[in-house]
Design a protein around this motif. Structure first.
Motif, mmCIF file in Angstrom:
data_model
loop_
_atom_site.group_PDB
_atom_site.id
_atom_site.type_symbol
_atom_site.label_atom_id
_atom_site.label_comp_id
_atom_site.label_asym_id
_atom_site.label_seq_id
_atom_site.Cartn_x
_atom_site.Cartn_y
_atom_site.Cartn_z
ATOM 1 N N ALA A 78 0.823 -1.209 0.000
ATOM 2 C CA ALA A 78 0.000 0.000 0.000
ATOM 3 C C ALA A 78 0.863 1.269 0.000
ATOM 4 C CB ALA A 78 -0.947 -0.002 1.197
ATOM 5 N N SER A 127 -1.049 -3.041 -3.681
ATOM 6 C CA SER A 127 -1.495 -4.190 -2.889
ATOM 7 C C SER A 127 -1.728 -5.397 -3.801
ATOM 8 C CB SER A 127 -2.749 -3.865 -2.078
ATOM 9 O OG SER A 127 -3.505 -2.869 -2.655
ATOM 10 N N TRP A 128 -1.944 -5.116 -5.077
ATOM 11 C CA TRP A 128 -2.115 -6.214 -6.035
ATOM 12 C C TRP A 128 -0.818 -7.028 -6.157
ATOM 13 C CZ3 TRP A 128 -5.960 -8.775 -7.692
ATOM 14 C CH2 TRP A 128 -5.836 -9.606 -8.803
ATOM 15 N N ARG A 169 -0.361 -9.134 -3.139
ATOM 16 C CA ARG A 169 -1.325 -10.230 -3.139
ATOM 17 C C ARG A 169 -0.864 -11.352 -4.062
ATOM 18 N NH1 ARG A 169 -7.237 -8.373 -3.789
ATOM 19 N NH2 ARG A 169 -6.903 -7.930 -1.600
ATOM 20 N N TYR A 229 -6.847 -4.814 7.339
ATOM 21 C CA TYR A 229 -6.615 -3.437 7.752
ATOM 22 C C TYR A 229 -7.251 -3.115 9.093
ATOM 23 C CZ TYR A 229 -4.353 -2.579 3.417
ATOM 24 O OH TYR A 229 -3.458 -2.636 2.393
ATOM 25 N N LEU A 279 -11.596 -1.944 9.424
ATOM 26 C CA LEU A 279 -12.119 -3.068 8.643
ATOM 27 C C LEU A 279 -12.357 -2.780 7.164
ATOM 28 C CD1 LEU A 279 -14.740 -4.386 11.095
ATOM 29 C CD2 LEU A 279 -12.747 -5.609 10.255
ATOM 30 N N ALA A 280 -11.740 -3.557 6.316
ATOM 31 C CA ALA A 280 -11.932 -3.348 4.887
ATOM 32 C C ALA A 280 -13.070 -4.217 4.364
ATOM 33 C CB ALA A 280 -10.639 -3.629 4.140
ATOM 34 N N LEU A 281 -14.268 -4.002 4.890
ATOM 35 C CA LEU A 281 -15.430 -4.743 4.413
ATOM 36 C C LEU A 281 -16.470 -3.760 3.879
ATOM 37 C CD1 LEU A 281 -15.997 -7.278 7.342
ATOM 38 C CD2 LEU A 281 -14.833 -7.706 5.175
ATOM 39 N N GLY A 296 -13.514 -8.314 -5.402
ATOM 40 C CA GLY A 296 -12.363 -8.091 -6.267
ATOM 41 C C GLY A 296 -11.812 -9.366 -6.882
#
Ligand SMILES: Nc1ncnc2c1ncn2[C@@H]1O[C@H](COP(=O)(O)OP(=O)(O)O)[C@@H](O)[C@H]1O
Ligand SMILES: [Mg+2]
Lengths: 265, 403
Positions: free
Chosen positions: A58, A78-79, A82, A90, A93-95, A108
């Protein structure tokens, strides 16, 4: 442990990062071995999140190098991270609250059953079964994977966020304050989840303010202070002496790397 | 939910849980039925007459199409104020293309759809790339397209459209088989289409129920499922019967149906739709998951521009002309339709089908009150109250869910 003879899964050398005039990281080294849980602690603004965001792609460091399984890598998004099997949960929360558990786990990375030109038609059944399997495997208790995330409890949401991070052949899972703002029971669940992930072969870095969390699940821990590593030690002994020991580093009373900040131990 | 708990399934209990879960959606359908029933009684049946319903659908067309696009824009937490005048402006461009440049209807429509897409991409650029708040960026569009519309219509004030193929889109009906013996005065193709739709609907519902059962999805209990099938079938049959009593299915209705089916498919079944909802729910999370928020913003505004062009076609063809005031306040009607249809002002939530129903609710109010001879000032106030009621209902049901 045999890990000493193996190549570490993650090595970060002399990582530096400035934000304007602020030196958030002043040359930090970090090593994570295969199937190890590393606790990362330090006062507010010590640079913990920044260091982990660099590892997850990031942020891009100003200086320093990163090796994944002994190979030098350049993480620019971040790709990238990954693709190398590094996932971060994170702090905030990354939701997406408007979507259900399945949609969040696969966000994604939706599985397509067939394509109509540029439009991929999702394979909902496959994604649903995989999500159920994933939650079962991690022993996460949610009544239906079709529930919207905003109807879940804080602990369940954190579990979904972690499950999501570990769903796709993840080798390294980074968790930034996964137990913050959770009830005691929910914290226990999250810590169980960390143990479960380790038992299944994951390598994990966990950031927490709660030293008892770190003590319970970590094999090793390191302390950051003002953007420098001041301590890197296996987790041993009883909880009280551990706490006393670590607090001394956090507040700056002790420092193992005092002379040269980027010295190898 | 189905039989897992072992307790005896009670009809009322099932109905109750069902209503609670989908109260917003059901509430809207019920509201539409109540409104229609009320006006039917108040106008002694004129409201539900074939002719009035056919008119109502054609009137709703140009707003409904905008409402579909606006739903997507609202889902990603933006707004588009420019589309009313964009619709008017593009209608005027199509009129000019046909009347002055002698383009065919198809070429003119193609031209303004491309222009609409470009206009949408430009809004997408301002909002997604330059990070200008959508309210401001599209307010600029509102001013700009209004000026452009006046420029195009300046010389004549009104451009009369003489192309009959084009005008048929807003006024024409699908052809019928001619027969003087069998059901004279009734549009048979419309009835046949209605019948086919019912069969297709039932076949599809049963199939997807089977599939969901085999995957342990939550499904409706059997009796409620059958009631739902019968209810929807009667509804489709009723609409088909009413429309068949006048001149059948209008081309405008065909356009609305195609757009709704297409967008509903995109939003519920495709990766693109899922990404649009994800960006609306949590843009940071979406971005971190590898979804390009910028790309989604471009796509959504571009689709809005294309739909503005189609809305422009429906409006200008309906009135067989382009005027200086075409499109005025369409954007606000579309936004109201989307909110009445259940879109959330805070983003992430909304359905294309809901917005269409919302558009019909608002247009039914106008049509019914016009028939009753209610003054326009009261009409605005009534529509305002319906909008407020819908949003209050949203907030109330959503807060209750949290507890
Ligand atoms: N994106 C950013 N821009 C500017 N300053 C930042 C940014 N991210 C972090 N910082 C600063 O870097 C320092 C370290 O922050 P952080 O890594 O979040 O600390 P920690 O997670 O240990 O509490 C803090 O002083 C913080 O204000
Ligand atoms: Mg932090």
């Amino acid at each position: 442990m045999v890990e000493a003879e193996k190549i570490p899964i993650v090595e970060m050398h002399n990582i530096k990062k400035n934000f304007g005039g602020l030196q958030a990281l002043k040359g930090v080294d970090l090593v994570l071995h295969h199937n190890e849980v590393l606790g990362l602690v330090g006062d507010n603004a010590a640079g913990k999140s920044t260091l982990m965001k660099i590892l997850s792609g990031a942020y891009i460091p100003d200086e320093g190098e990163i090796l994944i399984e002994g190979k030098k890598v350049h993480l620019t998004s971040s790709w990238d991270a990954r693709q190398l099997g590094i996932e971060m949960v994170y702090q905030d929360l990354a939701l997406a609250n408007n979507l259900d558990v399945v949609a969040n786990v696969f966000m994604g990375r939706e599985v397509v059953s067939f394509r109509l030109g540029p439009l991929g038609v999702m394979d909902e059944h496959y994604m649903e079964r995989e999500t159920e399997r994933l939650l079962d495997r991690l022993k996460i208790d949610i009544s239906s994977v079709r529930l919207k995330v905003d109807s879940l409890s804080g602990g369940q949401r954190q579990a979904v966020a972690i499950a999501r991070a570990t769903a796709f052949n993840t080798k390294v899972t980074i968790m930034d304050e996964p137990t913050a703002a959770l009830s005691v029971a929910a914290i226990e669940k999250v810590l169980d989840l960390v143990r479960e992930l380790k038992a299944q072969g994951n390598s994990i870095i966990i950031i927490s303010h709660r030293l008892e969390d770190i003590y319970q699940v970590s094999d090793r821990m390191m302390v950051l202070r003002h953007g420098r590593k001041v301590c890197d030690t296996p987790v041993t002994g009883d909880i009280d002496s551990f706490r006393e020991h670590v607090v001394a580093y956090i507040v700056g009373a002790r420092d193992d790397f005092a002379e040269e900040g980027s010295d190898q131990s | 939910m189905v039989k897992a708990d072992g307790s005896k399934p009670s009809f009322l209990k099932d109905l109750n849980t069902l209503l609670q879960q989908n109260i917003r959606e059901w509430g809207m359908y019920i509201a539409l039925v109540v409104i229609m029933a009320y006006f039917t009684i108040a106008t002694k049946g004129i409201f539900i007459s074939s002719r009035n319903i056919a008119n109502l659908i054609n009137q709703t067309g140009y707003i409904a199409v905008l409402a579909v696009g606006m739903t997507l824009v609202i889902i990603i937490s933006h707004i588009d104020l420019s589309v009313g005048y964009l619709s008017g402006f593009l209608g005027a461009v199509a009129a000019t293309a046909m009347e002055t440049w002698n383009f065919s209807a198809a070429t003119s429509i193609f031209l303004i759809v491309i222009l609409g897409a470009l206009a949408g991409l430009f809004s997408g650029f301002l909002v997604g790339q330059m990070r200008i708040p959508a309210f401001v960026a599209t307010l600029a569009g509102w001013l700009g397209y209004r000026g452009a519309l006046q420029l195009v219509t300046m010389s004549k004030g009104t451009i009369v459209i003489t192309n009959e193929a084009y005008n048929a889109i807003g006024n024409g009906y699908i052809p019928d088989i001619s027969s003087t013996t069998f059901l004279p005065g009734v549009h048979k193709v419309t009835l046949i289409l209605g019948g086919l739709t019912i069969l297709l609907y039932i076949w599809n519902a049963i199939n997807s129920r089977k599939r969901m059962l085999s995957y342990n999805f939550k499904i409706l209990p059997r009796h409620l499922f059958i009631i739902k099938l019968i209810f929807v079938s009667i509804l489709i049959a009723g609409i088909a019967w009413i429309l068949a009593g006048y001149r059948g299915l209008s081309w405008t209705a065909v356009v609305i149906l195609i757009i709704v089916l297409f967008y509903n498919f995109i939003m519920t079944r495709t990766v693109l739709g899922r990404h649009i909802y994800a960006v609306g729910g949590n843009p940071e999370a979406a971005q971190l998951s590898g979804i390009s928020v910028k790309k989604i913003t471009y796509v959504v505004f571009c689709s809005m521009g294309v739909l503005a062009a189609i809305s422009g076609v429906l409006y200008s063809s309906r009135f067989k002309s382009a005027t200086t005031t075409a499109g005025t306040l369409f954007e606000l009607d579309a936004i109201a339709a989307a909110f009445v249809g259940g879109a959330s002002p805070s983003g992430g939530i909304g359905k294309v089908t809901g917005s269409i129903i919302g558009a019909f609710v608002m247009m039914s109010l106008t049509s019914g009150m016009n028939l009753m001879g209610i003054d326009i000032s009261y009409q605005y106030i009534v529509r305002a109250m319906v909008l407020v009621a819908a949003v209050v209902f949203d907030v109330a049901t959503r807060n209750r869910k949290k507890i």
